[in-house]
Every structure is written in structure tokens, then in C-alpha cells.
Motif scaffolding. Structure first.
Motif, short mmCIF file in Angstrom:
data_model
loop_
_atom_site.label_atom_id
_atom_site.label_comp_id
_atom_site.label_asym_id
_atom_site.label_seq_id
_atom_site.Cartn_x
_atom_site.Cartn_y
_atom_site.Cartn_z
N THR A 108 14.50 80.78 131.49
CA THR A 108 14.24 82.39 131.59
C THR A 108 14.40 83.14 132.44
O THR A 108 14.50 84.48 132.59
CB THR A 108 12.52 83.16 130.81
OG1 THR A 108 12.09 81.96 131.95
CG2 THR A 108 12.62 82.40 129.39
N ASP A 244 11.53 76.62 121.43
CA ASP A 244 10.83 76.62 122.38
C ASP A 244 12.58 76.10 123.53
O ASP A 244 13.16 76.49 124.04
CB ASP A 244 9.80 77.22 123.09
CG ASP A 244 9.21 78.59 122.24
OD1 ASP A 244 10.33 79.24 122.31
OD2 ASP A 244 8.50 78.27 122.29
N ASN A 249 13.62 78.85 126.29
CA ASN A 249 13.01 79.58 126.44
C ASN A 249 12.17 79.57 127.30
O ASN A 249 10.76 78.95 127.15
CB ASN A 249 12.41 80.21 124.65
CG ASN A 249 13.50 80.71 123.93
OD1 ASN A 249 14.25 81.20 124.59
ND2 ASN A 249 12.95 80.09 123.02
#
Length: 362
Positions: A108, A244, A249
Motif C-alpha cells: 500500500t 486483503d 492490501n
């Protein structure tokens, strides 16, 4: 009918002070308060005299009873074992846990594609201190293949040594040097953002006291050493964590491997391209894969050992695709009259065929 509730103290601060004096962290206080409704109607609450236990009790009920005899015990009560009251066995177990980095999309933050940044993150974590503060068991890890694994009749680790230990020791405890390494990584990426304005995402899940202490320790270590922000992305359950993780993520998460069979290849193959995919951060290296391919049909033990050693070198030193933190161990507490008890790393957890009792009634 009366009910008895047993509760462990909440998350303590990371402090260099006597164990019995360590207070709760702010996160620990918030967690304790969140449990107050569960125990709001108890008749009496008893607490050990340890500061973190007393603070937990006081946040949940009014006027807990402090009982000196309720002293905290370490795993297996090693102190009593040292005094000869029990036998305390600690054996290596074939598992290694550490940080996995995001090779899917650079994370990220967009920074995980740089090896110097990954190393700066790794070396910000003091393995020995974390083990003492969070787990009170396990051994610090500086390689991927666990010490419990043998090769050609003897310990694999004793034959090849620890992979990152020398480089790790050059950095650990030296924040200026670690920050400089991180900055070198930013420069190589052409990132001009000041380190203090950078946020890293730590993907995690679970709600046990140990898991919360674990992620809080890692978060604090990185923030205090590097001067950046670590955002905890706490997935509500394992399915959300996997979603995720698979979507990329995150910047890093805590993971590892527990071996299915006794050979270094069981560890090392997990990082082969697409062998386990997103479970291991999407890591891929053609040189690493080529070495693994050379093992097919290779029966020369010296050659296999050399290939294993090269694979770990690429994985941990050249690429820092994994930041090992601890090797798993197994703890067993036995009465003194139990003789020749043996544990096993594979298959049954214990082997009683040789075990016998002697002196129980003395």
C-alpha cells in the motif's frame, strides 16, 4: 450456580523494567475497559500483585482483592524446575515465523519493492527483546529453515550456519544506521517523501492477548526506530485476512511455515514461484526457482546441501523476502518421577514407548 471466570491481564507496555512492575499500554487499557460489561456483576475479583494484572482488574471492577499467592508463572514454571520440583523440557520444533512482504504490488505504501527498505524494517525488530517481552518462549531466528530440521543425519542449521545473523548484528540497536538504510531505499525508488510522512500497513488478525501484544510490539518497534507510522489493518476473521492478503492490501504481515516432513526442501519450496502464491506475499525469483529445479533427481548430498544454502542466501540476504523473527519450540513440564519421556517434531507429539515411572511414591 456460581461461575468462576479466569482472565489474563491485558496488553502491557514494552518497558525495560522489572517484570512485576510493567504497566498496561494504552491499547491494553482500552481492551480491558471493553471487557467490563462481561464481568460487571461478579461478586468478587481476585488479582495477582503484578501491576498489569492489578490495572486490568481495576478497569473492569471496583476494588479487586490483591492476592500475593496469585503470582504469575512463566511457561512450564521453569523457576520451580530449576529448584528441582519438576522437569522442564524445551525442544526445537520445526517452525519459523517472521514478516512476509508484499511482492504483489509493492504494498500500500509502494515501497516494498526495495530490498533496503525491507531490510530496514526487518532490522528494526530486536528478536531477543521481542521474544522476552511478548512470548516468553521460542528462540530468535536468523534463517528460514528451523533448527529442528536435520539433513543427512545432523542438524541442517549447524552445517550451514545462520543466514542473516552477522548483517542483523551490524544494524540492530543502531536506529541511525537503520534509518540511513531505509533512506537509501527511498532514494533508489526516487521517493522524496520524508520518512516521518510515510505510513506502512501491517495486515493482521486475531484478538488474543498475545497476538495483540505481538502486533503492538512490531508497530512500536518500527515507529520508534524509523520514525514513520505503522497502521494496523486488523481483519475481523481469517476469511477477511485472506481477502486483503490476496488483493495486496498491505505492506507486510506476520507468517511463516511449520514443516510437514524432515528436510530443508519442505521449507524452501514454499517460496518457489506460484507454489503457495499469495500466502507468501507473491515472491518470485528465477534464480531461486532454477536452484530448486536442480534438486530434482539430485542424490549427491553435498550438492543438495550447497543448493539449499544458496537458496536461503537469495531468499533472506539478497532479497529479504522474509524477515525471520523466531524459531518455534516445544515446552513440556514433567513430574520428577517420569523417566525417558520423548517428544517428536513429526507425527505423534510424544513418544511413550520408552517412558516409565520411577520413584512416584517416594
Amino acid at each position: 450456580m456460581k461461575r468462576i471466570f479466569l482472565m489474563r491481564h491485558s496488553i502491557p507496555e514494552k518497558r525495560d523494567m522489572p517484570n512485576e512492575q510493567i504497566p498496561l499500554s494504552e491499547e491494553g487499557k482500552a481492551l480491558a475497559l471493553s471487557k467490563s460489561n462481561v464481568l460487571s456483576n461478579v461478586d468478587r475479583c481476585f488479582s495477582s500483585p503484578y501491576r498489569r494484572a492489578v490495572e486490568t482488574a481495576e478497569l473492569i471492577v471496583d476494588h479487586p482483592f490483591i492476592v500475593e499467592e496469585l503470582h504469575e508463572r512463566t511457561i512450564g514454571d521453569a523457576k520451580e524446575a530449576e529448584e528441582g520440583k519438576y522437569q522442564y523440557m524445551v525442544t526445537d520444533y520445526p517452525g519459523t515465523i517472521g514478516l512476509r512482504f508484499n511482492f504483489i504490488n509493492g504494498g500500500t505504501s509502494g515501497l516494498m519493492s526495495n530490498v533496503k527498505i525491507r531490510k530496514a524494517i526487518s532490522y528494526s525488530i530486536d528478536r531477543e527483546e521481542m521474544i522476552d517481552a511478548v512470548y516468553e518462549r521460542y528462540n530468535p531466528a536468523y534463517s528460514y529453515v528451523a533448527p529442528a530440521i536435520t539433513f543427512n543425519g545432523s542438524s541442517y542449521r549447524s552445517q550451514v550456519g545462520e543466514v542473516i545473523e552477522d548483517e542483523y548484528n551490524e544494524y540492530v540497536g543502531d536506529p541511525d544506521k537503520i534509518v540511513a538504510l531505509f533512506q537509501e531505499g527511498l532514494d533508489e525508488l526516487g521517493v522524496e517523501t520524508p520518512i516521518e510522512d510515510i505510513t506502512l500497513t501491517y495486515l493482521t488478525s486475531g484478538s488474543t492477548t498475545e497476538v495483540q501484544a505481538e502486533r503492538e510490539y512490531i508497530q512500536q518497534s518500527l515507529e520508534e526506530t524509523l520514525g514513520l507510522t505503522v497502521e494496523l489493518s486488523v481483519a475481523g476473521d481469517n476469511s477477511l485476512f485472506i481477502a486483503d492478503r490476496n488483493e495486496g492490501n498491505y505492506d507486510f504481515f506476520l507468517g511463516g511455515w511449520y514443516s510437514d516432513y524432515n528436510d530443508p526442501l519442505d521449507f524452501l519450496y514454499t517460496n518457489y514461484t506460484d507454489a503457495y502464491g499469495m500466502s507468501f506475499g507473491g515472491y518470485s525469483n528465477t534464480d531461486y526457482d532454477a536452484l530448486a529445479d536442480q534438486l530434482v533427481g539430485e542424490t549427491d548430498m553435498d550438492k543438495r546441501l550447497d543448493i539449499y544454502k544458496q537458496m536461503e542466501q537469495i531468499l533472506l540476504l539478497d532479497d529479504c523476502a522474509f524477515a525471520p523473527i523466531y524459531y518455534a519450540t516445544k515446552q513440556v513440564l514433567l513430574q520428577n518421577w517420569v523417566k525417558d519421556y520423548r517428544t517428536s517434531s513429526f507425527g505423534a507429539s510424544a513418544e511413550f514407548i520408552w517412558t516409565y515411572i520411577d520413584g512416584k511414591n517416594q
